[in-house]
Design an enzyme around this catalytic site. Structure first.
Site, PDB file in Angstrom:
ATOM      1  N   ARG A  12       0.838  -1.195   0.000  1.00  0.00           N
ATOM      2  CA  ARG A  12       0.000   0.000   0.000  1.00  0.00           C
ATOM      3  C   ARG A  12       0.881   1.257   0.000  1.00  0.00           C
ATOM      4  O   ARG A  12       0.984   1.952  -1.002  1.00  0.00           O
ATOM      5  CB  ARG A  12      -0.936  -0.007   1.237  1.00  0.00           C
ATOM      6  CG  ARG A  12      -2.161   0.892   1.103  1.00  0.00           C
ATOM      7  CD  ARG A  12      -1.928   2.338   1.405  1.00  0.00           C
ATOM      8  NE  ARG A  12      -1.482   2.554   2.793  1.00  0.00           N
ATOM      9  CZ  ARG A  12      -1.071   3.726   3.239  1.00  0.00           C
ATOM     10  NH1 ARG A  12      -1.042   4.788   2.433  1.00  0.00           N
ATOM     11  NH2 ARG A  12      -0.640   3.864   4.483  1.00  0.00           N
ATOM     12  N   HIS A 204       5.017   3.694  13.159  1.00  0.00           N
ATOM     13  CA  HIS A 204       5.225   3.691  11.703  1.00  0.00           C
ATOM     14  C   HIS A 204       6.265   4.769  11.397  1.00  0.00           C
ATOM     15  O   HIS A 204       5.953   5.960  11.373  1.00  0.00           O
ATOM     16  CB  HIS A 204       3.876   3.988  11.020  1.00  0.00           C
ATOM     17  CG  HIS A 204       3.922   4.151   9.535  1.00  0.00           C
ATOM     18  ND1 HIS A 204       3.357   3.244   8.685  1.00  0.00           N
ATOM     19  CD2 HIS A 204       4.435   5.127   8.742  1.00  0.00           C
ATOM     20  CE1 HIS A 204       3.520   3.646   7.417  1.00  0.00           C
ATOM     21  NE2 HIS A 204       4.166   4.801   7.441  1.00  0.00           N
ATOM     22  N   HIS A 206       9.434   6.544   9.154  1.00  0.00           N
ATOM     23  CA  HIS A 206      10.101   6.727   7.869  1.00  0.00           C
ATOM     24  C   HIS A 206      11.574   7.041   8.156  1.00  0.00           C
ATOM     25  O   HIS A 206      11.915   7.565   9.211  1.00  0.00           O
ATOM     26  CB  HIS A 206       9.450   7.874   7.088  1.00  0.00           C
ATOM     27  CG  HIS A 206       8.169   7.472   6.420  1.00  0.00           C
ATOM     28  ND1 HIS A 206       7.806   7.890   5.168  1.00  0.00           N
ATOM     29  CD2 HIS A 206       7.159   6.652   6.829  1.00  0.00           C
ATOM     30  CE1 HIS A 206       6.638   7.369   4.826  1.00  0.00           C
ATOM     31  NE2 HIS A 206       6.216   6.620   5.830  1.00  0.00           N
ATOM     32  N   CYS A 237       9.119  10.133  -0.232  1.00  0.00           N
ATOM     33  CA  CYS A 237       8.637  11.326   0.475  1.00  0.00           C
ATOM     34  C   CYS A 237       8.135  12.295  -0.581  1.00  0.00           C
ATOM     35  O   CYS A 237       8.909  12.726  -1.434  1.00  0.00           O
ATOM     36  CB  CYS A 237       9.796  11.931   1.269  1.00  0.00           C
ATOM     37  SG  CYS A 237       9.338  13.417   2.154  1.00  0.00           S
TER      38      CYS A 237
END
Lengths: 301, 301
Positions: A12, A204, A206, A237
């Site tokens: 996703r 979560h 990054h 990003c």
């Protein structure tokens, strides 16, 4: 050692920003490989408008086409009741709702205020009530907003509370553009788990500015055990072409495995899937262990 | 907050494996920019055989050509007495000696046993005695060897002891091929600082498998305050083409600055130097903050 839960979002979060559409059968194959590898949860797709995210226009075909393992949770992002209906019709185990902590980011992302997003979520929760489908409430920009900057911890806590009142079974704090520092992660994770010790909380992260794994280690120290990551580190990003996105699933499993954390995942199967992903996509992906090998892959003298 | 010392190795560790020779005046310019930015120590070059490392054949010209700041230590790697003589003639502040903890890696790297390396270091130490030039003792493969695998902590401690008996003023533990895990870093750093609480100890991490900054955070937790890093993340891994090498100086300073650690470094000057480095080299470098921007570089709505 502590049990750590690995949740993959490649299908996703990773695929949605790829330039090329990945064929449905390939998507199904990668989700199946992640299941076989023993990942605990897979965000399989997103039931949003095909116009908004053309790469995931085959959401229903993917969700119905995959093999189901009894120990794996198959989740999908859903923006509204219509999406929830489509997800439910495909046997989705868990619905992922997303709202930004930052008003500006929520407006940019879904053209609604945070309040309007929650009003819509009420309808989704009502629709799902009694179906057995779980709700995960995600908070984007929990550690900072690329427009507004700092985000106050109290605002995050208030929105967690709103999600729980809505009937969410679990919560994800997302560092949407890689702004979290290890110190901040430790503080906010500690606050959340002090207030809701039994909450199934996902972090979560990054790796936009290189802090992804340092943040994981601080979150574990603060009591977190559930992490989203993306096979191959796929993702990016939107504000910085070429910048890294999600932390990489197999690199995360590699780091934790060599510290004797307990996971259900087979690292070699993940590495093999990640190499295949690079081949299918036809471009380099951020995963580092597929390049450097595992730390116990020794070289001949 | 704790004072953290930033030591840049780009001009030596980074440049030595570049395909192209960087012109001497460019090297001098980058060292000067690192000095101006307030880096605490700079490994300026290496006084090894020009045949062994052609990229650093201009070692003397670089070391004599740079501007000197009184608060910056200008160091150079030196393999033997001949190298020490050349370094001393150029006004080098500190000599960096390197031996591998792993016998196999030391044989591969310098074609000597660890014992033979230390025998040679005795001559260097004798030559430097009374010159005022400091000696830093580096231990390559302190956290694992790409040929032998695991390295025993006791062996690292014994070699630290050997260096200190030799007269070394400071010690560097190097994770030469990025094999260290955060847990291991915490344990070994704690052991070393428990035994030698006053030792100026540097941790030299590589980000080969993505664990570089997680390792920094664990080292700080264990009491370390000195870190090597390379401008732009320049460097690599001889065993894995395309793999990342040294942790990136400006990304490290960025992470620590946003956790309020005290450093002497101007982050913006580092970022500007790193962008210039990418231009001069003509290829992408691993630094992530030059791509993504600082976490407080906000976007217009």
């Amino acid at each position: 050692m502590k049990r750590i839960y690995i949740q993959d979002v490649m299908a996703r979060d990773g695929l949605q920003i790829e330039d090329q559409f990945m064929p449905t059968e390939k998507k199904i194959d990668f989700v199946n490989r992640l299941s076989d590898a023993g990942v605990d949860k897979i965000e399989v797709t997103s039931f949003v408008s095909p116009k908004a995210v053309p790469n995931l226009q085959d959401a229903a075909d993917v969700m119905t086409g995959i093999k189901r393992h009894k120990d794996v949770v198959y989740a999908a992002l859903v923006p509204n009741v219509k999406g929830a209906e489509r997800a439910a019709a495909c046997g989705t185990d868990e619905i992922n709702l997303v709202v930004s902590v930052s008003e500006t980011h929520n407006q940019k992302n879904v053209r609604r205020s945070v309040h309007e997003s929650f009003a819509g979520f009420q309808d989704v929760a009502k629709y799902l009530s009694g179906t057995g489908i779980r709700i995960n409430g995600s908070l984007a920009t929990s550690f900072g907003c690329p427009f507004e900057g700092k985000v106050r911890d109290e605002k995050v806590l208030r929105l967690v509370d709103d999600y729980l009142k809505l009937g969410a079974d679990s919560i994800t704090l997302a560092d949407t553009t890689g702004m979290a520092t290890p110190k901040q992660v430790n503080r906010l994770t500690t606050e959340i788990l002090n207030r809701w010790p039994e909450l199934p909380l996902t972090l979560h992260f990054h790796n936009t500015r290189g802090m992804g794994f340092a943040n994981v280690m601080e979150a574990i120290r603060a009591g977190a055990v559930r992490f989203d990551a993306s096979l191959g580190g796929l993702g990016g990003c939107p504000f910085a072409p070429g910048a890294t996105g999600n932390i990489c699933t197999e690199d995360l499993v590699h780091m934790l495995a060599f510290m004797d954390y307990h996971m259900n995942v087979d690292l070699d199967q993940l590495l093999s899937a990640s190499k295949e992903l690079e081949t299918v996509l036809g471009h380099e992906i951020p995963g580092q262990v597929i390049k450097a090998g595992k730390i116990n892959d020794l070289h001949a003298v």
